[in-house]
Design a protein around this motif. Sequence first.
Motif, PDB file in Angstrom:
ATOM      1  N   UNK A  61       0.863  -1.194   0.000  1.00  0.00           N
ATOM      2  CA  UNK A  61       0.000   0.000   0.000  1.00  0.00           C
ATOM      3  C   UNK A  61       0.893   1.235   0.000  1.00  0.00           C
ATOM      4  N   UNK A  62       0.702   2.028  -1.012  1.00  0.00           N
ATOM      5  CA  UNK A  62       1.539   3.223  -1.173  1.00  0.00           C
ATOM      6  C   UNK A  62       0.652   4.382  -1.627  1.00  0.00           C
ATOM      7  N   UNK A  63       0.968   5.598  -1.161  1.00  0.00           N
ATOM      8  CA  UNK A  63       0.239   6.806  -1.580  1.00  0.00           C
ATOM      9  C   UNK A  63       1.187   7.719  -2.319  1.00  0.00           C
ATOM     10  N   UNK A  64       0.764   8.124  -3.467  1.00  0.00           N
ATOM     11  CA  UNK A  64       1.565   9.031  -4.302  1.00  0.00           C
ATOM     12  C   UNK A  64       0.872  10.395  -4.302  1.00  0.00           C
ATOM     13  N   UNK A  65       1.630  11.467  -4.044  1.00  0.00           N
ATOM     14  CA  UNK A  65       1.074  12.830  -3.942  1.00  0.00           C
ATOM     15  C   UNK A  65       1.473  13.642  -5.158  1.00  0.00           C
ATOM     16  N   UNK A  66       0.483  14.296  -5.771  1.00  0.00           N
ATOM     17  CA  UNK A  66       0.719  15.235  -6.886  1.00  0.00           C
ATOM     18  C   UNK A  66       0.301  16.634  -6.417  1.00  0.00           C
ATOM     19  N   UNK A  67       1.164  17.607  -6.577  1.00  0.00           N
ATOM     20  CA  UNK A  67       0.865  18.972  -6.143  1.00  0.00           C
ATOM     21  C   UNK A  67       1.199  19.945  -7.256  1.00  0.00           C
ATOM     22  N   UNK A  68       0.337  20.967  -7.428  1.00  0.00           N
ATOM     23  CA  UNK A  68       0.512  21.989  -8.462  1.00  0.00           C
ATOM     24  C   UNK A  68       0.242  23.367  -7.849  1.00  0.00           C
ATOM     25  N   UNK A  69       1.036  24.378  -8.237  1.00  0.00           N
ATOM     26  CA  UNK A  69       0.773  25.749  -7.762  1.00  0.00           C
ATOM     27  C   UNK A  69      -0.481  26.332  -8.403  1.00  0.00           C
ATOM     28  N   UNK A  70      -0.754  25.926  -9.565  1.00  0.00           N
ATOM     29  CA  UNK A  70      -1.966  26.306 -10.290  1.00  0.00           C
ATOM     30  C   UNK A  70      -2.211  25.240 -11.317  1.00  0.00           C
ATOM     31  N   UNK A  71      -3.354  25.290 -11.934  1.00  0.00           N
ATOM     32  CA  UNK A  71      -3.621  24.197 -12.862  1.00  0.00           C
ATOM     33  C   UNK A  71      -2.680  24.295 -14.053  1.00  0.00           C
ATOM     34  N   UNK A  72      -1.999  23.210 -14.360  1.00  0.00           N
ATOM     35  CA  UNK A  72      -0.972  23.255 -15.416  1.00  0.00           C
ATOM     36  C   UNK A  72      -1.565  23.561 -16.789  1.00  0.00           C
ATOM     37  N   UNK A  73      -0.742  24.211 -17.585  1.00  0.00           N
ATOM     38  CA  UNK A  73      -1.044  24.445 -18.999  1.00  0.00           C
ATOM     39  C   UNK A  73      -2.296  25.286 -19.235  1.00  0.00           C
ATOM     40  N   UNK A  74      -2.747  25.975 -18.144  1.00  0.00           N
ATOM     41  CA  UNK A  74      -3.970  26.795 -18.278  1.00  0.00           C
ATOM     42  C   UNK A  74      -5.100  26.019 -18.930  1.00  0.00           C
ATOM     43  N   UNK A  75      -5.140  24.770 -18.578  1.00  0.00           N
ATOM     44  CA  UNK A  75      -6.164  23.880 -19.139  1.00  0.00           C
ATOM     45  C   UNK A  75      -7.459  24.109 -18.374  1.00  0.00           C
ATOM     46  N   UNK A  76      -8.483  24.697 -19.014  1.00  0.00           N
ATOM     47  CA  UNK A  76      -9.729  25.021 -18.321  1.00  0.00           C
ATOM     48  C   UNK A  76     -10.921  24.413 -19.042  1.00  0.00           C
ATOM     49  N   UNK A  77     -12.025  24.366 -18.318  1.00  0.00           N
ATOM     50  CA  UNK A  77     -13.250  23.793 -18.861  1.00  0.00           C
ATOM     51  C   UNK A  77     -13.498  22.416 -18.307  1.00  0.00           C
ATOM     52  N   UNK A  78     -14.416  21.705 -18.926  1.00  0.00           N
ATOM     53  CA  UNK A  78     -14.780  20.368 -18.463  1.00  0.00           C
ATOM     54  C   UNK A  78     -13.718  19.358 -18.921  1.00  0.00           C
ATOM     55  N   UNK A  79     -13.272  18.596 -17.930  1.00  0.00           N
ATOM     56  CA  UNK A  79     -12.235  17.597 -18.193  1.00  0.00           C
ATOM     57  C   UNK A  79     -12.513  16.346 -17.356  1.00  0.00           C
ATOM     58  N   UNK A  80     -11.704  15.294 -17.688  1.00  0.00           N
ATOM     59  CA  UNK A  80     -11.712  14.078 -16.869  1.00  0.00           C
ATOM     60  C   UNK A  80     -10.296  13.872 -16.335  1.00  0.00           C
ATOM     61  N   UNK A  81     -10.169  13.813 -15.000  1.00  0.00           N
ATOM     62  CA  UNK A  81      -8.863  13.598 -14.362  1.00  0.00           C
ATOM     63  C   UNK A  81      -8.637  12.088 -14.260  1.00  0.00           C
ATOM     64  N   UNK A  82      -7.486  11.604 -14.813  1.00  0.00           N
ATOM     65  CA  UNK A  82      -7.230  10.163 -14.906  1.00  0.00           C
ATOM     66  C   UNK A  82      -5.923   9.821 -14.174  1.00  0.00           C
ATOM     67  N   UNK A  83      -5.978   8.798 -13.271  1.00  0.00           N
ATOM     68  CA  UNK A  83      -4.763   8.267 -12.618  1.00  0.00           C
ATOM     69  C   UNK A  83      -4.577   6.822 -13.094  1.00  0.00           C
ATOM     70  N   UNK A  84      -3.328   6.494 -13.443  1.00  0.00           N
ATOM     71  CA  UNK A  84      -3.050   5.141 -13.950  1.00  0.00           C
ATOM     72  C   UNK A  84      -1.862   4.538 -13.199  1.00  0.00           C
ATOM     73  N   UNK A  85      -1.921   3.204 -12.983  1.00  0.00           N
ATOM     74  CA  UNK A  85      -0.799   2.438 -12.404  1.00  0.00           C
ATOM     75  C   UNK A  85      -0.211   1.593 -13.526  1.00  0.00           C
ATOM     76  N   UNK A  86       1.108   1.720 -13.721  1.00  0.00           N
ATOM     77  CA  UNK A  86       1.738   1.056 -14.853  1.00  0.00           C
ATOM     78  C   UNK A  86       2.929   0.220 -14.373  1.00  0.00           C
ATOM     79  N   UNK A  87       3.230  -0.764 -15.230  1.00  0.00           N
ATOM     80  CA  UNK A  87       4.438  -1.591 -15.007  1.00  0.00           C
ATOM     81  C   UNK A  87       5.031  -1.881 -16.368  1.00  0.00           C
TER      82      UNK A  87
END
Length: 499
Positions: free
Chosen positions: A90-116
């Motif tokens: 069990x591991x927790x990964x933290x993502x932090x941003x000062x502001x939303x990257x790339x000025x990407x605005x509007x309706x979106x879907x936030x996706x997290x993926x685990x890869x190997x």
Amino acid sequence: MRGRAFAVVVVCLLLVSSGSAVAAPSLEMTVDDDGVVVTADNVAYLAAWQPQSVSVSVNGTGVGTVCLGTSGGGSDRTLACRPLTGNATQTTVQFAFDGWPNNDTGERTLVATARSNGTVLASTEQSIHIVAADGDVDQDGLGNRAEINGSTGFLDPDSDDDGLDDGAEVRTYETDPTVADTDDDNLSDGAEVNEYETNPLEPDTDNDNLSDGAEVLSHGTDPATADTDGDGLDDGAEIHEYNTSPTKADTDGDGLNDGAEVNVHDTDPTTADTDGDGLDDGAEVNEYGTNPNEPDTDGDGLADGPEVNEYGTDPTEPDTDGDGRPDGAEVQSGTNPTDGLDETTLLGVGLVAGACLAAGAVAVLVRRRGGSLPFVGSGDDSDPDDAGAAATTETADESDPAADPVGGEGDDAAGADEPMPTALSNERQVLKLLDEHGGRMPQGAIVNATGWSKSKVSRVLSGMEEDDEIRKISIGRENIVVRHGEEPDWARSPLEESS
């Protein structure tokens, strides 16, 4: 309303390898509530200019990398990837941003993926709406940043549901966009602006001492006009002070506006007849010239109403017929207050007049039989010399047929009077005057009308009375001359009554 929200998605995948089932890792993604403005309909609204923090928890082994990205808006983007080391389950990964990257605005879907090794072992997603600082999601005229940092709802164009958009309240009307009735007058800001044209910042727009809400909801008056009915009294004064109707100019229907009653005539605007005299205030002021605050304007003992409606007298003249007796006294004694020669008024001297007429009748009878009588005064203001002259003239008339039957040359020679320039005889002139004055005149008035001397008038009238053309009725010190047959019943002589 700010909500604290987060999204948790758990995705479990089964991997099939070498003919045996192995449990795949699972992911849980959480967008920290400090970065979520509000969650509505399972969509997390994120302010693009605010710091964001997203946590991804990995349950299971075999994961080499955890990545965070977005999809939608025409492209898929990878925001960041974090490697995993060790064999922890069990591991927790933290993502932090000062502001939303790339000025990407509007309706979106936030996706997290685990890869190997480039293979996706597990994924999870959350619907988001990235809110731009200078945008206006609810199109109310206020920017997103202003609404999120302030107190209005950036998803609701009319935060207080008062009928005005938040932007109009802030930028145009300076009202509170979070309070429906800024001035607390019981009218919403929108109703004041759009319907009643009142000031949403002033509880009494027209300064008439009635709140705008009371005018609209209780009294039916115009909250933008101090004097709704235009009667000269403000609406508030009519309600609180005078108890009059602010929507009816003449509350008591008396012909005077409420303002005129209060400010000019000092009458009661709620009572049609202030002084209770039987005449409405308006009629007293506009028609009869009487005092609406005095029941008996002329002080004659009769109220103004009965004078007008019952007796036909003048309520502004104490003695309508000018007979020397007030109208009230005449009514009380039963005489006519509009007729100075009223028969009932003359009744008090009737016996004296009757006696005089009886004496005159006796004198006529004696004269016709050739006798003579000493002078009997007629009661008028002529002197004894005039009467003596009349007697002398009468004797001359009998002895000298050519003599003037009424006026002799003696009067003319003496210059006592001048004849009227008319072709009528003296008698006809007197009869004409009587006809012009309703059949009766004071003897003194005949003197004035003819220009004759008192003695001549006395002689002419004596002759006419002897010839039954007229009668002289003595009233006090004055003679009233009437046509024969038109005298009052009580003035007729006993001889006439017995004949």
